[in-house]
Design an enzyme around this catalytic site. Structure first.
Site, PDB file in Angstrom:
ATOM      1  N   PHE A 141       0.867  -1.184   0.000  1.00  0.00           N
ATOM      2  CA  PHE A 141       0.000   0.000   0.000  1.00  0.00           C
ATOM      3  C   PHE A 141       0.896   1.224   0.000  1.00  0.00           C
ATOM      4  O   PHE A 141       1.725   1.399   0.900  1.00  0.00           O
ATOM      5  CB  PHE A 141      -0.920   0.039   1.223  1.00  0.00           C
ATOM      6  CG  PHE A 141      -1.803   1.266   1.234  1.00  0.00           C
ATOM      7  CD1 PHE A 141      -2.999   1.270   0.537  1.00  0.00           C
ATOM      8  CD2 PHE A 141      -1.431   2.416   1.912  1.00  0.00           C
ATOM      9  CE1 PHE A 141      -3.811   2.399   0.521  1.00  0.00           C
ATOM     10  CE2 PHE A 141      -2.218   3.546   1.897  1.00  0.00           C
ATOM     11  CZ  PHE A 141      -3.418   3.535   1.199  1.00  0.00           C
ATOM     12  N   ASP A 227       9.445   3.052   1.158  1.00  0.00           N
ATOM     13  CA  ASP A 227       8.293   3.795   1.655  1.00  0.00           C
ATOM     14  C   ASP A 227       8.316   3.697   3.181  1.00  0.00           C
ATOM     15  O   ASP A 227       7.922   2.692   3.761  1.00  0.00           O
ATOM     16  CB  ASP A 227       7.014   3.196   1.072  1.00  0.00           C
ATOM     17  CG  ASP A 227       5.746   3.878   1.577  1.00  0.00           C
ATOM     18  OD1 ASP A 227       5.816   4.603   2.583  1.00  0.00           O
ATOM     19  OD2 ASP A 227       4.683   3.641   0.980  1.00  0.00           O
ATOM     20  N   LYS A 257       3.372  11.185   7.794  1.00  0.00           N
ATOM     21  CA  LYS A 257       2.776  10.756   9.062  1.00  0.00           C
ATOM     22  C   LYS A 257       3.459  11.364  10.278  1.00  0.00           C
ATOM     23  O   LYS A 257       3.238  12.523  10.605  1.00  0.00           O
ATOM     24  CB  LYS A 257       2.721   9.231   9.119  1.00  0.00           C
ATOM     25  CG  LYS A 257       1.657   8.634   8.180  1.00  0.00           C
ATOM     26  CD  LYS A 257       1.450   7.159   8.437  1.00  0.00           C
ATOM     27  CE  LYS A 257       0.373   6.560   7.537  1.00  0.00           C
ATOM     28  NZ  LYS A 257      -0.983   6.957   7.935  1.00  0.00           N
TER      29      LYS A 257
END
Length: 418
Positions: A141, A227, A257
């Site tokens: 994802f 990532d 984040k």
């Protein structure tokens, strides 16, 4: 602890939400009105222990005084300037990230507003190599914008928006022979992966696999893009998850984040001159990326994480959590164990009842997440205490009981534990 309901209570706010917002997230589980530390309160005054942290975002919890102070101080000078200009906070943050990443000379930073934008920029960097193929992993994802979505494996996310940008192929994780065969043609621009596959169920990639990927990509002149949107900024007990393994150094790393501790900011870090020069002036941009407010908050987050040794705390608490889950699994066959690193952990269940456990947990005053039908994801603020983590694990057997009631359709309502 509870507070008085206001005239705009939860039910009214939920109705206003449904009338005014596009329903891409479905109905909200609660309407939250304030937070402090690791707790949040809803519109009806109920308190919850937040063990999700906005999905690994609120590294310092809610309303941390250092974040509040940084926002206020910066807002008194500059809130936004265009990228025709630079600001001291932007420059200092880039320098700090390069230092923490131990990036060599010639490395660079591009600031974004979110994880999907960071991965979108990384996708464009890969395209600039001139090679047509990109390898991502099954169960990956990487975001919801079109380029990031093209790197995301889940068919349910992809299908409504096809055709997506082409050239992306998916390989199974931990299969180095398959990767070696894919790279043998010499036309693969990049391999993109998450050190821990969060949305897949908090599934860590092994040290042997990550080292093998680094060796193979280097041998074939292929970029390794990591990532670290969910795993970065101290989440696993290191500044970046790949730093747990000596020798795993990416060519490109994406962040977001936890970097802003709740303020929207992301970054792309390129390692060395080759990756750093693939995008030339005018080939990419952003209006708000690296704005003074975001940069100031990110610097405050990084400073507080270092000053309070919250990376060390993440390692210690992660080990505690792993041990306590293992002890629980030995007593309760419904719990199989845990996966992850530091304070990114997935509790594996024997049955696919994780969504019902999330509902039961919310009823009992805990915020957690179902990463997949049989995994409960915990990504609490790094200021969480061992006692707070233990309180959830102590409650978990009763939450499993309640989840089984929900699956069976019975209507027993447990006592709330606020």
């Amino acid at each position: 602890m509870s507070e008085q309901s206001t005239a705009t209570g939860a039910e009214e706010l939920a109705q206003r939400y449904s009338r005014s917002l596009i329903g891409v997230f479905g109905a909200p589980q609660r309407v939250l009105v304030r937070g402090e530390g690791v707790h949040v309160w809803d519109a009806d005054g109920n308190r919850y222990l937040d063990l999700l942290g906005g999905i690994a975002v609120n590294a310092l919890g809610h309303a941390h005084p250092d974040v509040v102070a940084a926002l206020g101080k910066q807002a008194e000078t500059l809130g936004h300037v265009s990228n025709f200009f630079a600001t001291p906070t932007q420059i200092e943050l880039a320098e700090r990230l390069l230092q923490l990443a131990q990036a060599p000379g010639g490395s660079g930073v591009f600031f974004t507003n979110s994880g999907t934008e960071s991965n979108e920029a990384a996708f464009k960097i890969a395209r600039r190599t001139g090679r047509p193929r990109i390898i991502a992993l099954e169960r990956s994802f990487h975001g919801r914008t079109m380029g990031a979505l093209a790197l995301t494996h889940k068919e349910a996310y992809r299908a409504p928006f096809e055709p997506l940008p082409g050239g992306v192929e998916f390989l199974p994780a931990e299969d180095l022979p398959a990767l070696e065969a894919a790279l043998a043609t010499g036309d693969v621009a990049a391999v993109v992966l998450e050190p821990i596959q969060g949305e897949a169920g908090v599934i860590p990639l092994t040290e042997a696999y990550l080292l093998g990927v680094r060796e193979l990509t280097a041998a074939h002149g292929t970029l390794l893009i990591l990532d670290e949107v969910q795993t970065g900024i101290g989440r696993t007990g290191e500044w970046f998850a790949h730093q747990r393994f000596e020798g795993v150094v990416p060519d490109v790393m994406t962040l977001a984040k936890g970097l802003g501790g709740g303020f929207p900011i992301g970054a792309v870090v390129t390692f060395g001159e080759h990756a750093s020069t693939l995008l030339s002036p005018g080939q990419h941009g952003t209006t708000f990326g690296g704005n003074p407010l975001g940069a100031a908050v990110a610097l405050a987050v990084l400073g507080t994480l270092a000053e309070e040794d919250l990376l060390g705390a993440a390692r210690t608490l992660g080990a505690q959590l792993t041990a306590e889950v293992a002890a629980l699994a030995a007593r309760d066959a419904r719990v199989e164990g845990s996966r992850g690193a530091g304070l990114l952990q997935g509790i594996a269940l024997a049955a696919p009842i994780a969504p019902q456990v999330v509902t039961a947990a919310l009823e009992a005053g805990f915020i957690v997440n179902a990463a997949n039908p049989s995994t409960i994801r915990l990504a609490p603020p790094l200021v969480v205490t061992g006692e707070q983590l233990t309180s959830f694990l102590t409650a978990l057997p009763a939450l499993l009981d309640r989840a089984e009631q929900l699956v069976a359709g019975t209507d027993a309502t447990p006592e709330k534990r606020f």
